[in-house]
Design a protein around this motif. Structure first.
Motif, PDB file in Angstrom:
ATOM      1  N   CYS A 148     -42.249  -0.239  15.014  1.00 50.64           N
ATOM      2  CA  CYS A 148     -42.519   0.222  13.808  1.00 50.64           C
ATOM      3  C   CYS A 148     -41.755   0.299  12.682  1.00 50.64           C
ATOM      4  O   CYS A 148     -41.179   1.058  11.930  1.00 50.64           O
ATOM      5  CB  CYS A 148     -42.139   1.762  14.219  1.00 50.64           C
ATOM      6  SG  CYS A 148     -43.812   2.190  15.364  1.00 50.64           S
ATOM      7  N   ILE A 149     -42.187  -0.980  12.284  1.00 46.34           N
ATOM      8  CA  ILE A 149     -41.949  -1.891  10.782  1.00 46.34           C
ATOM      9  C   ILE A 149     -42.815  -2.787  10.451  1.00 46.34           C
ATOM     10  O   ILE A 149     -43.372  -3.119  11.279  1.00 46.34           O
ATOM     11  CB  ILE A 149     -39.671  -2.268  11.098  1.00 46.34           C
ATOM     12  CG1 ILE A 149     -39.983  -2.645  12.462  1.00 46.34           C
ATOM     13  CG2 ILE A 149     -39.295  -0.998  10.900  1.00 46.34           C
ATOM     14  CD1 ILE A 149     -38.731  -3.937  12.658  1.00 46.34           C
ATOM     15  N   PRO A 150     -42.702  -3.293   9.438  1.00 47.50           N
ATOM     16  CA  PRO A 150     -44.039  -3.732   8.992  1.00 47.50           C
ATOM     17  C   PRO A 150     -43.710  -5.110   9.095  1.00 47.50           C
ATOM     18  O   PRO A 150     -44.659  -5.870   9.093  1.00 47.50           O
ATOM     19  CB  PRO A 150     -43.797  -3.415   7.459  1.00 47.50           C
ATOM     20  CG  PRO A 150     -42.858  -2.596   6.816  1.00 47.50           C
ATOM     21  CD  PRO A 150     -42.075  -2.350   7.899  1.00 47.50           C
ATOM     22  N   ASN A 151     -43.001  -5.572   9.363  1.00 44.72           N
ATOM     23  CA  ASN A 151     -42.253  -6.906   9.553  1.00 44.72           C
ATOM     24  C   ASN A 151     -42.678  -7.372  11.273  1.00 44.72           C
ATOM     25  O   ASN A 151     -42.306  -9.182  10.624  1.00 44.72           O
ATOM     26  CB  ASN A 151     -41.570  -8.021   8.246  1.00 44.72           C
ATOM     27  CG  ASN A 151     -40.581  -6.664   8.725  1.00 44.72           C
ATOM     28  OD1 ASN A 151     -40.320  -5.972   8.904  1.00 44.72           O
ATOM     29  ND2 ASN A 151     -38.920  -7.995   7.912  1.00 44.72           N
ATOM     30  N   GLN A 152     -42.454  -6.745  11.844  1.00 44.43           N
ATOM     31  CA  GLN A 152     -42.107  -7.036  13.262  1.00 44.43           C
ATOM     32  C   GLN A 152     -42.559  -6.693  13.660  1.00 44.43           C
ATOM     33  O   GLN A 152     -42.388  -4.941  13.791  1.00 44.43           O
ATOM     34  CB  GLN A 152     -41.059  -7.100  12.701  1.00 44.43           C
ATOM     35  CG  GLN A 152     -39.647  -7.687  12.594  1.00 44.43           C
ATOM     36  CD  GLN A 152     -38.073  -7.462  12.440  1.00 44.43           C
ATOM     37  OE1 GLN A 152     -37.514  -6.120  12.980  1.00 44.43           O
ATOM     38  NE2 GLN A 152     -37.277  -8.193  11.353  1.00 44.43           N
ATOM     39  N   LYS A 200     -50.142 -11.096   7.705  1.00 43.40           N
ATOM     40  CA  LYS A 200     -49.548 -10.165   7.148  1.00 43.40           C
ATOM     41  C   LYS A 200     -48.488  -9.228   6.846  1.00 43.40           C
ATOM     42  O   LYS A 200     -48.879  -8.021   7.152  1.00 43.40           O
ATOM     43  CB  LYS A 200     -50.706  -9.791   5.871  1.00 43.40           C
ATOM     44  CG  LYS A 200     -50.531  -9.881   4.157  1.00 43.40           C
ATOM     45  CD  LYS A 200     -51.560  -8.865   3.800  1.00 43.40           C
ATOM     46  CE  LYS A 200     -50.921  -7.851   2.311  1.00 43.40           C
ATOM     47  NZ  LYS A 200     -51.914  -6.824   2.067  1.00 43.40           N
ATOM     48  N   PRO A 201     -47.249  -8.880   6.816  1.00 40.34           N
ATOM     49  CA  PRO A 201     -45.981  -8.573   6.076  1.00 40.34           C
ATOM     50  C   PRO A 201     -47.027  -6.991   5.882  1.00 40.34           C
ATOM     51  O   PRO A 201     -47.365  -7.033   4.336  1.00 40.34           O
ATOM     52  CB  PRO A 201     -44.981  -8.734   5.605  1.00 40.34           C
ATOM     53  CG  PRO A 201     -45.075  -9.805   5.865  1.00 40.34           C
ATOM     54  CD  PRO A 201     -46.287 -10.672   5.708  1.00 40.34           C
ATOM     55  N   GLY A 202     -46.320  -5.613   6.642  1.00 43.54           N
ATOM     56  CA  GLY A 202     -47.161  -4.098   5.490  1.00 43.54           C
ATOM     57  C   GLY A 202     -46.399  -4.001   4.702  1.00 43.54           C
ATOM     58  O   GLY A 202     -45.077  -4.359   4.080  1.00 43.54           O
ATOM     59  N   LEU A 203     -46.371  -2.479   4.499  1.00 42.11           N
ATOM     60  CA  LEU A 203     -45.799  -1.599   3.405  1.00 42.11           C
ATOM     61  C   LEU A 203     -44.717  -0.702   4.293  1.00 42.11           C
ATOM     62  O   LEU A 203     -44.654  -0.905   5.382  1.00 42.11           O
ATOM     63  CB  LEU A 203     -47.117  -1.209   2.416  1.00 42.11           C
ATOM     64  CG  LEU A 203     -47.700  -1.777   1.761  1.00 42.11           C
ATOM     65  CD1 LEU A 203     -49.316  -0.689   1.702  1.00 42.11           C
ATOM     66  CD2 LEU A 203     -47.842  -2.397   0.550  1.00 42.11           C
ATOM     67  N   THR A 204     -43.510  -0.737   3.512  1.00 39.43           N
ATOM     68  CA  THR A 204     -42.276   0.065   3.889  1.00 39.43           C
ATOM     69  C   THR A 204     -43.183   1.542   3.676  1.00 39.43           C
ATOM     70  O   THR A 204     -43.957   1.899   2.182  1.00 39.43           O
ATOM     71  CB  THR A 204     -41.231  -0.234   3.662  1.00 39.43           C
ATOM     72  OG1 THR A 204     -41.593   0.016   1.757  1.00 39.43           O
ATOM     73  CG2 THR A 204     -40.742  -1.813   3.048  1.00 39.43           C
ATOM     74  N   ALA A 205     -42.288   2.307   4.007  1.00 37.71           N
ATOM     75  CA  ALA A 205     -43.105   3.991   3.223  1.00 37.71           C
ATOM     76  C   ALA A 205     -42.648   3.899   2.063  1.00 37.71           C
ATOM     77  O   ALA A 205     -43.662   4.792   1.533  1.00 37.71           O
ATOM     78  CB  ALA A 205     -41.835   4.850   4.528  1.00 37.71           C
ATOM     79  N   MET A 263     -45.636   2.747   0.432  1.00 38.06           N
ATOM     80  CA  MET A 263     -46.593   3.068   0.711  1.00 38.06           C
ATOM     81  C   MET A 263     -46.840   4.090   0.131  1.00 38.06           C
ATOM     82  O   MET A 263     -48.637   4.232  -0.674  1.00 38.06           O
ATOM     83  CB  MET A 263     -46.460   3.833   1.999  1.00 38.06           C
ATOM     84  CG  MET A 263     -47.173   2.505   3.320  1.00 38.06           C
ATOM     85  SD  MET A 263     -47.270   2.901   5.004  1.00 38.06           S
ATOM     86  CE  MET A 263     -46.310   2.123   6.094  1.00 38.06           C
ATOM     87  N   ASN A 284     -54.916   2.479  -3.882  1.00 32.09           N
ATOM     88  CA  ASN A 284     -55.152   1.173  -3.401  1.00 32.09           C
ATOM     89  C   ASN A 284     -54.233   1.909  -1.714  1.00 32.09           C
ATOM     90  O   ASN A 284     -55.401   1.241  -0.995  1.00 32.09           O
ATOM     91  CB  ASN A 284     -53.615   0.027  -3.486  1.00 32.09           C
ATOM     92  CG  ASN A 284     -53.673  -0.657  -4.595  1.00 32.09           C
ATOM     93  OD1 ASN A 284     -55.246  -0.786  -5.414  1.00 32.09           O
ATOM     94  ND2 ASN A 284     -52.992  -0.822  -5.418  1.00 32.09           N
ATOM     95  N   LEU A 285     -53.540   2.596  -1.289  1.00 31.00           N
ATOM     96  CA  LEU A 285     -53.450   2.780  -0.066  1.00 31.00           C
ATOM     97  C   LEU A 285     -54.364   4.507   0.416  1.00 31.00           C
ATOM     98  O   LEU A 285     -54.464   5.293  -0.764  1.00 31.00           O
ATOM     99  CB  LEU A 285     -52.191   3.173   0.016  1.00 31.00           C
ATOM    100  CG  LEU A 285     -51.905   3.307   2.043  1.00 31.00           C
ATOM    101  CD1 LEU A 285     -51.784   2.189   2.855  1.00 31.00           C
ATOM    102  CD2 LEU A 285     -51.360   4.494   2.001  1.00 31.00           C
TER     103      LEU A 285
END
Lengths: 346, 558, 592
Positions: free
Chosen positions: B202-206, B233-238, B241, B249-250
């Motif tokens: 539950c982390i945007p890059n892993q 594509k690594p996501g956004l952190t909290a 966001m 954008n979100l």
């Protein structure tokens, strides 16, 4: 290793082992009220007295280290007579209201009275009478049931490092209480409740919720901090009525105030019981069907219009591994974004 | 965690809780352990009884100070200077482990040079910790056989939090205090399953098991396992966001069991962002402050109503079991997600928690050896790669996952927002014993709320006298981001110029004040240092978003 | 000037209570008036001394002129001028005020070892102690003896613990010496708490340096560097003199770093007890010093192995330690020449109760009880019958008149169910009720029980309740058996000496005075006429003159009768206060 005989049985134990532990290792039960394996030996209740050949008077097995060649007797008519006298003395100063006592069925004193079959009491006399004065929300302290085993004093000092209670007064009036009989330094961890062998210390919130009958015990893990303490939830009629903890776990049976007493939120009337949906600016109750359909269709719409990365998800450090796994899989495989995070940083 | 992962190749507590009692020196920095991790603190006290020496470095006189050999009251945000000075002394007094450094690490030379400027004298000026205490700490830690370092958010919640972690890692590395029983570096995780949530990806890059989303092989492995193409594509952190939501954008946010409207820094900002979303879904057990902003709220089961596993701070997976049924129509989180996935055209197989767990074990090798049966009564610590593996109480016995551990060159940086004329106090935030996080659970336990009913700001008696503040007087605390009204608690715990507010109380939410400035690497906000002003609240009128505290005010219900 | 007159004024607690301070002032004033320069540092002209035993005759004053000592009794400030004028200046003792024969008789059979310098030296001047050979023993030990030699001497002397248990002191020291621990302690137990006991207090007040010297020698022998004197806060004078003595000893290098220039460091702290009797029990005393509540701990391990803060610790009683320097100086053989085969040396007793010469005495072990009571104590009032001696305080027992000839030593007293104890000796006569005496001691032990163990905390309470109902006339037939059974169980199962010995007063009184118990239980009578609930007052018609004295004093209006007629007491109204009994000059009120 030292070798000794206990009741004729040869026992071999590491040096420094007490006679009590040696006896227990050989499955010989010796009664105690003040002994706790994680606390320093006390030798106060005197129930664990044994005879050692060549020693004129009985010694407490909880405080005496086993030595090579010792010949120990744990049961004899004299020892049993002394133990019976001790239990009888305790009961002569006890409310004996097991009928309504919170700890009935889980009380060492009750068990001893049963084993020694004490019905009449030769020593009936004055009983200590205390009025309950404390107004803390956690600990019910019924000091008339206190047998002064000192476990609460030791656990508070030796395990919790607080020293909120100690022995006070002398003689028959001796009593365990906090300084000036107030809850000055107490952290309400409930460790004292855990070790109390009688009904002197119980949880206030346990009262008349259920004792031993009709109870299911469920072993689980605490929902609060990261220590991962094991909780045993006592359940009766689909309600958590008490929390305890096993000793053979990572937390060794110790808990904090939240772990011991912080279970009230489970059955709190604020709990959400129905899905809610915003209609005309206000949240209104709805059905799962409608709520899920709303989420699915709107999410798909957003994904279609703005791409999957316009959607984000926050998982929870309070949900299970399985749920978190499914959540991130949902975000990644179903929505198609890596926008998934949780509050690890807060 | 990213900090330790960079250094060692793995980020978690290196040791287990039972090992604490065999530490001979315990160095606690930025952790109010007795209140945030009470049961771990019990082990520390046990070690103390067995003769361990405890060093505490904390801006507040926390409870653990009572058991300490040495207490260093550093100014908030000056940990790097303190740690570097300790290492300066260790180097100077030749207390380093040369063999360990040679065999197991890289980057020592540059690191060694970087310490030159951190003399204890200089550090004293920055940190306020007397030189002699810095030297004493260096000797205590440097000469110990089994020292361990424990830290929590007091280290990480800074704009330079990763630097703090690097410095701690350097200290352990240069003295060779890693890879052995009862010796290591231990970040104590603050929530029951924060370790698990991270482990589960539950982390945007892993992905689960710290497998990076932007590595092709790994992406393919997961695409095969899950049967769908995945984003690289690594996501956004909290926190990112929230920014993207503000920017528009979100569009949608699905929040499961979190309450950012109280826990985030600068929550006025967060609330604004959440309001801007097209679709906010909140799944929780209570109508939290965040849920009140949602478009759809889903009632969830709490811990006592479900089966599964939690992973505690020492990487131990333990069984969670259902004791009671959820109230009303509330459902377990996973069943909601499974149902949604079906409706959204990608059905995950309808699985029980145990089946889900088996899937986890099949794609994360470090837990491949764990089954529900094996953890029936005692949990197992990962890594546990095979069914006959006993689990791993302490890490790096066989060396570091990244090969050689990396010394980092770390320099002291000031916190982003320092006190000035307008905002003369440093505010630091944290927890207290009787409440938990945003209070959505504990504040609904009437007994707990009874002993800790309202928020307070701890202020040093000297400061209180200067400002003519009386105990329990209502104060207005303001920062550049907002203001709250809160009771004064005059206390010796904070030093002069520092105030402390627990963040559990939404009606006087400390996070209205805090600085959302992020650590550039870990994206952790600087919750531990911001500048505030304190004044009497007499005659105050309250703006929107700033709630008045009343002793009797309880959590709102639907 | 060798022949300067020496004046010693008794200023122990007893002496001060009798006016010693004022007497001292008066002497100073009178001497000044006569132009005599009195300075203690130059040959002790005028100084205070500690207790010499017969406190009943305070203020006692010694005047020594030309080496001839005269002792005065009952001296008050207004008598001082005449003594100075006639005796000090003109060397003519004031015959009227000199002590009488009983004073000499009191001292004749005593042998003073521990108390030999008590009452002659100034307890607040180290020079005074030095002048009689003080600290010579320490010098001797440090300069020519080894720890082993010292212990050997102690063992040969046969000195046994004077606190009650009688454990051989040399052996205790040896056990401790053989422990290899960097930290060891020696503790002086001055928590004297038995009712009526004041041996230790008197020793510290009269000769504190002897105790200190004993401790330093002990510390050297066992290898300790820190010592404690645990002393009752209720002994302010002893504490003050002890503290003064410690300061002086440090100044002269008898304490502190490098004692007497040797590589031996030792210092002593004074720890005040807060008045709990049980803190005289060694493990409770240790707990108290450690900062815990004074509650006994289980033995083994004994303090010599694991004592204060877990380190080997020797705990000796005041009197034991005060003996040490005399033994070293005079030799083990000399000490062993006093006493019996197994109980060597002398013992200090506090003689109190129904006896003429009550006070502090020191006698050789093995002296007969009769000699103590009749020769030293002067017996009891002629028209009352001697009944028993209670020895050993609340842990001891009562010895009846039939056993008056027994020897006073550890073994003999134990044989008859009592103990030497710390040295309390209370004489009882026919007006003492033995059940009541047992009740008194049980009240004491029950109130002083620390509450840790069940038999002592609840058991002694139940014993007391049974005694209370017996003395109230509610005794039951089975009570004697119940008392004995419970007593045995308490003795066998209690944690510490307090509980283990608490029933002794009951057991020994039942043993020797069973008929008194039976009278209380069966006949509801108290033969000694003590237990109020069992007394009936009645007018004895043949003696009553009808004077009306009883009627006047009766607070309940229970006495009726016309003048010069025989009066009558209404038993329904009588509150048994005994006022009529006291008021009647004709012994016409009978009680029983």
């Amino acid at each position: 290793m030292v070798n000794l005989t206990i009741d004729g049985i040869t026992v071999s134990v590491p040096e420094g082992t007490t006679i009590l532990d040696a006896a227990r290792s050989a499955d010989i039960s010796v009664p105690t009220l003040c002994h706790h394996p994680k606390l320093t030996p006390f030798g106060g209740c005197r129930l664990c007295i044994v005879n050692i050949k060549g020693v004129p008077r009985p010694v407490t097995s909880c405080t005496t280290p086993a030595e090579d060649g010792m010949e120990v007797t744990t049961r004899s008519s004299t020892l049993e007579r002394l133990r019976r006298t001790l239990v009888e003395l305790l009961l002569s100063d006890h409310p004996n209201d097991c009928m309504v006592c919170e700890q009935a069925g889980n009380c060492t004193l009750q068990e001893l009275a049963y084993f020694y079959g004490i019905r009449e009491n030769r020593f009936a006399g004055e009983r200590r009478v205390y009025t309950k004065t404390d107004n803390n929300p956690f600990l019910e302290r019924d000091m008339e049931k206190c047998i002064l085993c000192g476990k609460c004093v030791r656990v508070c000092d030796e395990i919790q490092g607080v020293g909120a209670v100690d022995f006070t007064y002398r003689g028959f009036s001796a009593k365990i209480c906090p300084p000036f009989e107030k809850d000055l330094e107490c952290e309400f961890c409930g460790q004292c409740v855990t070790v109390c062998p009688t009904g002197a210390l119980t949880g206030k919130m346990w009262r008349q919720k259920g004792r031993q009958q009709g109870i299911r015990k469920v072993h689980t893990v605490c929902p609060y901090c990261g220590c991962g303490c094991n909780l045993t939830l006592h359940v009766r009629d689909n309600e958590v009525i008490r929390v305890s903890s096993r000793e053979d776990t990572i937390n060794e049976g110790w808990l904090c105030p939240k772990g011991s007493f912080g279970y009230g939120f489970i059955a709190n009337s604020d709990r959400l019981t129905k899905p809610l949906i915003r209609e005309k600016g206000k949240l209104r109750e709805t059905t799962w069907e409608k709520a899920l359909e709303y989420i699915a269709s709107n999410s798909l719409k957003i994904k279609e219009n703005y791409g999957p990365d316009a959607i984000g998800g926050l998982a929870s450090a309070r949900c299970s591994n399985e749920e978190n796994y499914v959540f991130q899989k949902f975000m990644r495989a179903v929505i198609g974004t890596n926008n998934v995070d949780h509050c690890a940083r807060l | 965690m990213a900090g330790l992962a960079t250094v060692f190749g793995s980020g978690a507590m290196t040791n287990s809780i039972p090992e604490i009692e065999n530490n001979d020196v315990i160095f606690v920095i930025g952790s109010n352990t007795t209140e945030t991790h009470p049961i771990i603190a019990l082990r520390m006290k046990k070690a103390f009884r067995k003769g361990a020496k405890i060093i505490v470095a904390d801006p507040r006189k926390i409870n653990l100070v009572r058991f300490s050999e040495l207490w260093m009251q550093q100014r908030p945000g000056t940990d790097v200077a303190l740690l570097n000075a300790i290492m300066h002394v260790i180097l100077k007094e030749k207390l380093i482990d040369k063999k360990f450094i040679e065999e197991n690490t890289e980057g020592f030379e540059a690191f060694r040079k970087s310490l030159a400027e951190y003399s204890p004298e200089k550090a004293e000026k920055i940190t306020g910790v007397p030189k002699k205490d810095i030297i004493a700490a260096a000797r205590l830690y440097g000469k110990a056989n089994n020292p361990a370092i424990y830290y929590t958010m007091g280290i990480t919640q800074h704009s330079h939090g990763t630097q703090n972690v690097f410095a701690i890692a350097n200290l352990a590395l240069m003295t060779g205090n890693l890879g052995r029983e009862s010796t290591g570096v231990n970040p104590l995780r603050g929530q029951n399953n924060v370790q698990g949530a991270t482990d589960m990806g539950c982390i945007p890059n892993q992905y689960p098991g710290y497998q990076k989303v932007d590595i092709k092989d790994i992406q393919e492995k997961f695409e095969t396992a899950w049967g769908v193409p995945l984003s690289d594509k690594p996501g956004l952190t909290a926190t990112e966001m929230i920014e993207e939501a503000i920017k528009g954008n979100l569009k949608s946010l699905y929040i499961m069991g979190e309450n950012p409207a109280v826990s985030d820094p600068d929550i006025n900002h967060t609330v604004e962002a959440l309001k801007k979303l097209d679709l906010l879904i909140v799944q929780d057990i209570f109508l939290t402050e965040t849920a009140q902003l949602a478009d759809v709220v889903l009632p969830a089961a709490c811990f006592a109503e479900k089966d599964g596993t939690f992973t505690n701070t020492e990487r131990r997976l333990q069984r969670v079991r259902q004791a009671v049924t959820p109230p009303g129509d509330a459902r377990e989180d996973h069943s909601v997600l499974l149902e949604l996935s079906r409706r959204m055209g990608h059905a995950m197989n309808n699985q029980s928690p145990e089946e889900i767990f088996r899937e986890i074990c099949s794609i994360w090798p470090a837990v491949a050896g764990i089954t529900y049966d094996r953890i029936d009564s005692w949990g197992i610590q990962w890594p546990c790669p095979t069914p006959d593996h006993p689990g791993t109480p302490y890490l790096f016995k066989q060396g570091f996952p990244r090969g050689k551990a990396l010394f980092s060159t770390v320099h002291y940086e000031q916190s982003r927002e320092l006190p000035d004329k307008k905002y003369p106090f440093v505010l630091t935030t944290g927890r207290q014993l009787f409440q938990y996080h945003t209070g959505s659970m504990t504040r609904r336990v009437s007994e707990l709320d009874q002993v800790a009913p309202h928020a307070y700001v701890e202020i040093n008696p000297d400061d209180a006298e200067k400002l003519k503040i009386k105990n329990e007087e209502m104060l207005k605390v303001s920062s550049r981001r907002g203001e709250i009204l809160i009771q004064a608690l005059i206390s010796e715990r904070p030093s002069k110029g520092v105030v402390f507010i627990p963040f559990h109380y939404k009606e006087a939410a400390a996070n209205i004040l805090t600085n959302p400035e992020l650590d550039p690497i870990c994206k952790i906000p600087e919750l531990k240092v911001c500048a505030v002003r304190i004044e009497s609240a007499k005659g105050e009128k309250y703006e929107k978003g700033v709630r008045r505290i009343k002793k009797t005010e309880k959590s709102t219900s639907v | 000037m060798k022949n300067k007159p020496i004046i010693r004024i008794c200023m122990g607690t007893g002496g001060i209570a009798a006016g010693g301070t004022e007497v001292m002032k008066a002497f100073k004033k009178q001497l000044k008036r006569k132009g005599i320069k009195a300075d203690v540092k130059k040959h002790c002209l005028l100084h205070k001394v500690g207790c010499r035993g017969l406190c009943a005759k305070d203020v006692l004053v010694d005047i020594i002129v030309n080496k001839v000592k005269s002792t005065y009794q009952f001296i008050q400030p207004d008598m001082v001028q005449r003594i100075v004028d006639e005796h000090v200046i003109n060397n003519v003792p004031v015959q009227d005020w000199l002590v009488t024969d009983d004073y000499h008789q009191f001292h004749n059979k005593q042998i003073k070892v521990v108390l030999s310098d008590c009452g002659t030296i100034d307890p607040e001047e180290i020079s005074s102690y030095r002048a009689v050979g003080g600290y010579d023993a320490l010098k001797q030990v440090l300069e020519t003896g080894s720890p082993g030699d010292t212990i050997k001497t102690l063992k040969e002397s046969g000195l046994r613990g004077r606190g009650g248990a009688g454990f051989p002191t040399g052996m205790k020291w040896e056990f401790c010496k053989n422990q290899s621990s960097p930290e060891k302690y020696i503790i002086c137990n001055a928590d004297e708490g038995d009712p009526g006991a004041f041996m230790d207090r008197s020793i510290i007040e009269g000769n504190p340096h002897a105790v200190i010297e004993g401790m330093v020698i002990g510390a050297y022998a066992i290898g300790a560097h820190k010592g404690y004197v645990y002393i009752r806060a209720e002994y302010p004078l002893a504490v003050e003199r002890l503290r003064k003595a410690l300061t002086h000893a440090r100044k002269l290098k008898f304490l502190g770093k490098n004692i007497l220039g040797k590589k031996f460091n030792f210092d002593i702290k004074v720890k005040l007890g807060a008045g709990a009797f049980v803190c005289g029990e060694e493990t409770a005393l240790i707990a108290s010093i450690e900062g815990y509540r004074g509650m006994p701990r289980a033995k083994p391990p004994f303090p010599v192995y694991r004592g204060l803060w877990g380190n080997p610790t020797v705990i000796n009683n005041v009197e034991t330690l005060a003996n040490v320097s005399y033994i070293i100086r005079n030799g083990a053989e000399w000490f062993a020449s006093f006493g019996t085969e197994k109980s060597k040396g002398t013992k200090v007793f506090a003689l109190t109760g129904k006896i003429r010469n009550s006070g502090l005495i020191e006698v050789p072990m093995g002296i007969s009880l009769r000699e103590i009571i009749y020769d030293i104590g002067g017996g009891i009032d002629k028209d009352v019958a001697f009944k028993a001696v209670q020895t050993g305080g609340p842990s001891g027992g009562c010895i009846p008149a039939s056993l008056l000839n027994i020897n006073v030593d550890y073994e003999s007293l134990a044989q008859v169910g009592s103990i030497v104890g710390s040295g309390g000796m209370v004489v009882l006569d026919e007006n003492d009720c033995m059940v009541n005496i047992a009740k008194f001691f049980l009240q004491f032990t029950q109130a002083e029980s620390c509450g840790k163990c069940i038999p002592c905390r609840i058991g002694t309470k139940r014993l007391l309740e049974i005694l209370e109902r017996i003395t109230a006339g509610d005794g039951r037939d089975e009570d004697l058996e119940l008392l004995m059974n419970l007593s045995y169980d308490i003795k066998a199962s209690s944690l510490c000496g307090l509980g283990q010995t608490a029933p002794n007063p009951i057991l020994s009184t039942i043993k020797y005075f069973r008929e008194e118990y039976e009278a209380h239980i069966k006949k509801k009578k108290c033969p000694a006429g003590v237990c109020r609930d069992l007394l009936d007052y009645a007018v004895l018609a043949e003696f009553c003159t009808g004077c009306g004295a009883c009627k006047r004093v009766c607070p309940a209006g229970a006495v009726s009768g016309e003048r010069k007629q025989v009066h009558r007491i209404d038993p329904e109204l009588c509150v048994k206060c005994g006022a009529c009994f006291e008021a009647c000059k004709f012994k016409a009120i009978g009680k029983g």
